[in-house]
Design a protein around this motif. Structure first.
Motif, PDB file in Angstrom:
ATOM      1  N   ALA A  14       0.839  -1.197   0.000  1.00 43.87           N
ATOM      2  CA  ALA A  14       0.000   0.000   0.000  1.00 43.87           C
ATOM      3  C   ALA A  14       0.875   1.248   0.000  1.00 43.87           C
ATOM      4  CB  ALA A  14      -0.920   0.001   1.213  1.00 43.87           C
ATOM      5  N   GLY A  15       0.474   2.219  -0.816  1.00 38.20           N
ATOM      6  CA  GLY A  15       1.260   3.429  -0.971  1.00 38.20           C
ATOM      7  C   GLY A  15       2.255   3.376  -2.108  1.00 38.20           C
ATOM      8  N   GLY A  16       2.454   2.192  -2.639  1.00 33.83           N
ATOM      9  CA  GLY A  16       3.412   2.010  -3.717  1.00 33.83           C
ATOM     10  C   GLY A  16       2.831   2.327  -5.085  1.00 33.83           C
ATOM     11  N   SER A  17       3.647   2.068  -6.109  1.00 29.13           N
ATOM     12  CA  SER A  17       3.268   2.389  -7.484  1.00 29.13           C
ATOM     13  C   SER A  17       3.526   1.203  -8.414  1.00 29.13           C
ATOM     14  CB  SER A  17       4.070   3.588  -7.998  1.00 29.13           C
ATOM     15  OG  SER A  17       3.818   4.733  -7.233  1.00 29.13           O
ATOM     16  N   LEU A  18       2.740   1.155  -9.465  1.00 26.32           N
ATOM     17  CA  LEU A  18       2.950   0.204 -10.553  1.00 26.32           C
ATOM     18  C   LEU A  18       2.587   0.905 -11.858  1.00 26.32           C
ATOM     19  CD1 LEU A  18       1.362  -3.187  -9.340  1.00 26.32           C
ATOM     20  CD2 LEU A  18       3.786  -2.732  -9.730  1.00 26.32           C
ATOM     21  N   ARG A  19       3.195   0.459 -12.944  1.00 23.84           N
ATOM     22  CA  ARG A  19       2.797   0.941 -14.254  1.00 23.84           C
ATOM     23  C   ARG A  19       2.404  -0.252 -15.118  1.00 23.84           C
ATOM     24  NH1 ARG A  19       5.865   4.251 -19.091  1.00 23.84           N
ATOM     25  NH2 ARG A  19       6.908   2.249 -19.414  1.00 23.84           N
ATOM     26  N   LEU A  20       1.163  -0.244 -15.531  1.00 27.39           N
ATOM     27  CA  LEU A  20       0.677  -1.278 -16.438  1.00 27.39           C
ATOM     28  C   LEU A  20       0.888  -0.830 -17.880  1.00 27.39           C
ATOM     29  CD1 LEU A  20      -2.710  -2.284 -14.759  1.00 27.39           C
ATOM     30  CD2 LEU A  20      -0.398  -3.086 -14.250  1.00 27.39           C
ATOM     31  N   SER A  21       1.205  -1.780 -18.723  1.00 29.17           N
ATOM     32  CA  SER A  21       1.348  -1.525 -20.150  1.00 29.17           C
ATOM     33  C   SER A  21       0.437  -2.462 -20.922  1.00 29.17           C
ATOM     34  CB  SER A  21       2.793  -1.754 -20.602  1.00 29.17           C
ATOM     35  OG  SER A  21       3.688  -0.912 -19.929  1.00 29.17           O
ATOM     36  N   CYS A  22      -0.010  -2.002 -22.061  1.00 26.18           N
ATOM     37  CA  CYS A  22      -0.839  -2.837 -22.933  1.00 26.18           C
ATOM     38  C   CYS A  22      -0.421  -2.558 -24.368  1.00 26.18           C
ATOM     39  CB  CYS A  22      -2.308  -2.517 -22.743  1.00 26.18           C
ATOM     40  SG  CYS A  22      -3.406  -3.273 -23.969  1.00 26.18           S
ATOM     41  N   GLU A  23       0.150  -3.568 -24.994  1.00 25.97           N
ATOM     42  CA  GLU A  23       0.560  -3.438 -26.380  1.00 25.97           C
ATOM     43  C   GLU A  23      -0.520  -4.018 -27.287  1.00 25.97           C
ATOM     44  OE1 GLU A  23       4.371  -5.074 -27.295  1.00 25.97           O
ATOM     45  OE2 GLU A  23       4.304  -4.426 -29.385  1.00 25.97           O
ATOM     46  N   ALA A  24      -0.953  -3.213 -28.232  1.00 27.05           N
ATOM     47  CA  ALA A  24      -2.029  -3.615 -29.138  1.00 27.05           C
ATOM     48  C   ALA A  24      -1.466  -3.993 -30.501  1.00 27.05           C
ATOM     49  CB  ALA A  24      -3.030  -2.484 -29.298  1.00 27.05           C
ATOM     50  N   SER A  25      -2.062  -4.996 -31.113  1.00 26.69           N
ATOM     51  CA  SER A  25      -1.702  -5.397 -32.465  1.00 26.69           C
ATOM     52  C   SER A  25      -2.952  -5.862 -33.189  1.00 26.69           C
ATOM     53  CB  SER A  25      -0.649  -6.510 -32.444  1.00 26.69           C
ATOM     54  OG  SER A  25      -1.140  -7.653 -31.783  1.00 26.69           O
ATOM     55  N   GLY A  26      -2.886  -5.796 -34.503  1.00 28.35           N
ATOM     56  CA  GLY A  26      -4.020  -6.252 -35.303  1.00 28.35           C
ATOM     57  C   GLY A  26      -5.132  -5.239 -35.448  1.00 28.35           C
ATOM     58  N   LEU A  27      -4.924  -4.020 -34.972  1.00 28.40           N
ATOM     59  CA  LEU A  27      -5.902  -2.961 -35.140  1.00 28.40           C
ATOM     60  C   LEU A  27      -5.184  -1.662 -35.474  1.00 28.40           C
ATOM     61  CD1 LEU A  27      -5.531  -1.163 -32.367  1.00 28.40           C
ATOM     62  CD2 LEU A  27      -7.083  -2.841 -31.390  1.00 28.40           C
ATOM     63  N   THR A  28      -5.971  -0.699 -35.959  1.00 32.78           N
ATOM     64  CA  THR A  28      -5.394   0.621 -36.246  1.00 32.78           C
ATOM     65  C   THR A  28      -5.417   1.405 -34.948  1.00 32.78           C
ATOM     66  OG1 THR A  28      -6.255   0.507 -38.499  1.00 32.78           O
ATOM     67  CG2 THR A  28      -5.537   2.659 -37.683  1.00 32.78           C
ATOM     68  N   PHE A  29      -4.278   1.452 -34.288  1.00 28.98           N
ATOM     69  CA  PHE A  29      -4.200   2.006 -32.937  1.00 28.98           C
ATOM     70  C   PHE A  29      -4.708   3.438 -32.878  1.00 28.98           C
ATOM     71  CE2 PHE A  29      -2.808   1.645 -28.665  1.00 28.98           C
ATOM     72  CZ  PHE A  29      -2.216   2.840 -28.289  1.00 28.98           C
ATOM     73  N   SER A  30      -4.403   4.217 -33.893  1.00 24.02           N
ATOM     74  CA  SER A  30      -4.792   5.635 -33.885  1.00 24.02           C
ATOM     75  C   SER A  30      -6.300   5.828 -33.972  1.00 24.02           C
ATOM     76  CB  SER A  30      -4.106   6.366 -35.028  1.00 24.02           C
ATOM     77  OG  SER A  30      -4.515   5.824 -36.271  1.00 24.02           O
ATOM     78  N   ARG A  31      -7.029   4.784 -34.340  1.00 22.28           N
ATOM     79  CA  ARG A  31      -8.486   4.868 -34.450  1.00 22.28           C
ATOM     80  C   ARG A  31      -9.194   4.218 -33.271  1.00 22.28           C
ATOM     81  NH1 ARG A  31      -9.465   3.379 -40.861  1.00 22.28           N
ATOM     82  NH2 ARG A  31      -8.217   5.077 -41.718  1.00 22.28           N
ATOM     83  N   ALA A  32      -8.440   3.780 -32.289  1.00 17.33           N
ATOM     84  CA  ALA A  32      -9.037   3.066 -31.161  1.00 17.33           C
ATOM     85  C   ALA A  32      -8.987   3.907 -29.886  1.00 17.33           C
ATOM     86  CB  ALA A  32      -8.318   1.752 -30.926  1.00 17.33           C
ATOM     87  N   THR A  33     -10.142   4.007 -29.251  1.00 20.88           N
ATOM     88  CA  THR A  33     -10.166   4.506 -27.881  1.00 20.88           C
ATOM     89  C   THR A  33      -9.682   3.357 -27.004  1.00 20.88           C
ATOM     90  OG1 THR A  33     -11.984   6.017 -28.315  1.00 20.88           O
ATOM     91  CG2 THR A  33     -11.637   5.359 -26.028  1.00 20.88           C
ATOM     92  N   MET A  34      -8.752   3.654 -26.134  1.00 16.80           N
ATOM     93  CA  MET A  34      -8.162   2.609 -25.292  1.00 16.80           C
ATOM     94  C   MET A  34      -8.536   2.852 -23.826  1.00 16.80           C
ATOM     95  SD  MET A  34      -6.596   0.809 -27.551  1.00 16.80           S
ATOM     96  CE  MET A  34      -5.686  -0.312 -26.478  1.00 16.80           C
ATOM     97  N   GLY A  35      -8.542   1.782 -23.068  1.00 17.76           N
ATOM     98  CA  GLY A  35      -8.902   1.960 -21.664  1.00 17.76           C
ATOM     99  C   GLY A  35      -8.524   0.781 -20.800  1.00 17.76           C
ATOM    100  N   TRP A  36      -8.879   0.919 -19.524  1.00 26.79           N
ATOM    101  CA  TRP A  36      -8.622  -0.109 -18.533  1.00 26.79           C
ATOM    102  C   TRP A  36      -9.879  -0.336 -17.697  1.00 26.79           C
ATOM    103  CZ3 TRP A  36      -3.991  -2.717 -18.384  1.00 26.79           C
ATOM    104  CH2 TRP A  36      -2.934  -2.146 -19.083  1.00 26.79           C
ATOM    105  N   PHE A  37     -10.159  -1.592 -17.463  1.00 26.62           N
ATOM    106  CA  PHE A  37     -11.194  -2.015 -16.528  1.00 26.62           C
ATOM    107  C   PHE A  37     -10.521  -2.910 -15.487  1.00 26.62           C
ATOM    108  CE2 PHE A  37     -15.481  -0.997 -18.262  1.00 26.62           C
ATOM    109  CZ  PHE A  37     -15.057  -0.311 -19.399  1.00 26.62           C
ATOM    110  N   ARG A  38     -11.215  -3.165 -14.402  1.00 26.62           N
ATOM    111  CA  ARG A  38     -10.680  -4.087 -13.401  1.00 26.62           C
ATOM    112  C   ARG A  38     -11.803  -4.886 -12.777  1.00 26.62           C
ATOM    113  NH1 ARG A  38      -8.749   0.198  -8.643  1.00 26.62           N
ATOM    114  NH2 ARG A  38     -10.852   0.777  -7.911  1.00 26.62           N
ATOM    115  N   GLN A  39     -11.424  -6.043 -12.254  1.00 24.07           N
ATOM    116  CA  GLN A  39     -12.386  -6.891 -11.569  1.00 24.07           C
ATOM    117  C   GLN A  39     -11.745  -7.477 -10.330  1.00 24.07           C
ATOM    118  OE1 GLN A  39     -14.185 -10.046 -13.920  1.00 24.07           O
ATOM    119  NE2 GLN A  39     -15.958 -10.082 -12.555  1.00 24.07           N
ATOM    120  N   ALA A  40     -12.322  -7.139  -9.186  1.00 23.55           N
ATOM    121  CA  ALA A  40     -11.856  -7.674  -7.914  1.00 23.55           C
ATOM    122  C   ALA A  40     -12.622  -8.961  -7.601  1.00 23.55           C
ATOM    123  CB  ALA A  40     -12.072  -6.646  -6.805  1.00 23.55           C
TER     124      ALA A  40
END
Length: 123
Positions: A14-40
């Protein structure tokens, strides 16, 4: 074939940091809205953050506003989620998503999901 490959999850105190990355392929990245969801565990999947095609607009869930920052790098077809001041309640599987919709704040118009990466925050 569209692929969204997340990385960067893991255990953190707790109090720490992380950086998540997501590399996309097979789509036109510049035309995609990107995001993050989570499930606990035992909870429904929820919206965390999204970023517009240009990167000029970002959206955050109230629970992460001020602590998380989303960004994208078109040269690398990658979207990032910088997570600071992590709390135990941030523990979840985090999913990268892509959509052709202009704005993403719900899962309704999500066309592609990553496989998820586990984030575990200990107190």
């Amino acid at each position: 074939q569209v692929q969204l490959v997340e990385s960067g999850g893991g255990p953190v105190q707790a109090g720490g940091s992380l950086r998540l990355s997501c590399e996309a392929s097979g789509l036109t990245f510049s035309r995609a809205t990107m995001g993050w969801f989570r499930q606990a565990p035992g909870k429904e999947r929820e919206f965390v953050s999204s970023i517009s095609r240009s990167g000029g607009s970002t959206y955050y869930a109230d629970s992460v506003k001020g602590r998380f920052t989303i960004s994208r790098d078109s040269a690398k077809n990658t979207v990032y989620l910088q997570m600071n001041s992590l709390k135990p309640e941030d523990t979840a599987v985090y999913y990268c998503v892509a959509s052709s919709s202009m704005v993403v704040t719900t899962s309704t118009y999500i066309e592609y999901w990553g496989q998820g990466t586990q984030v575990t925050v200990s107190s």
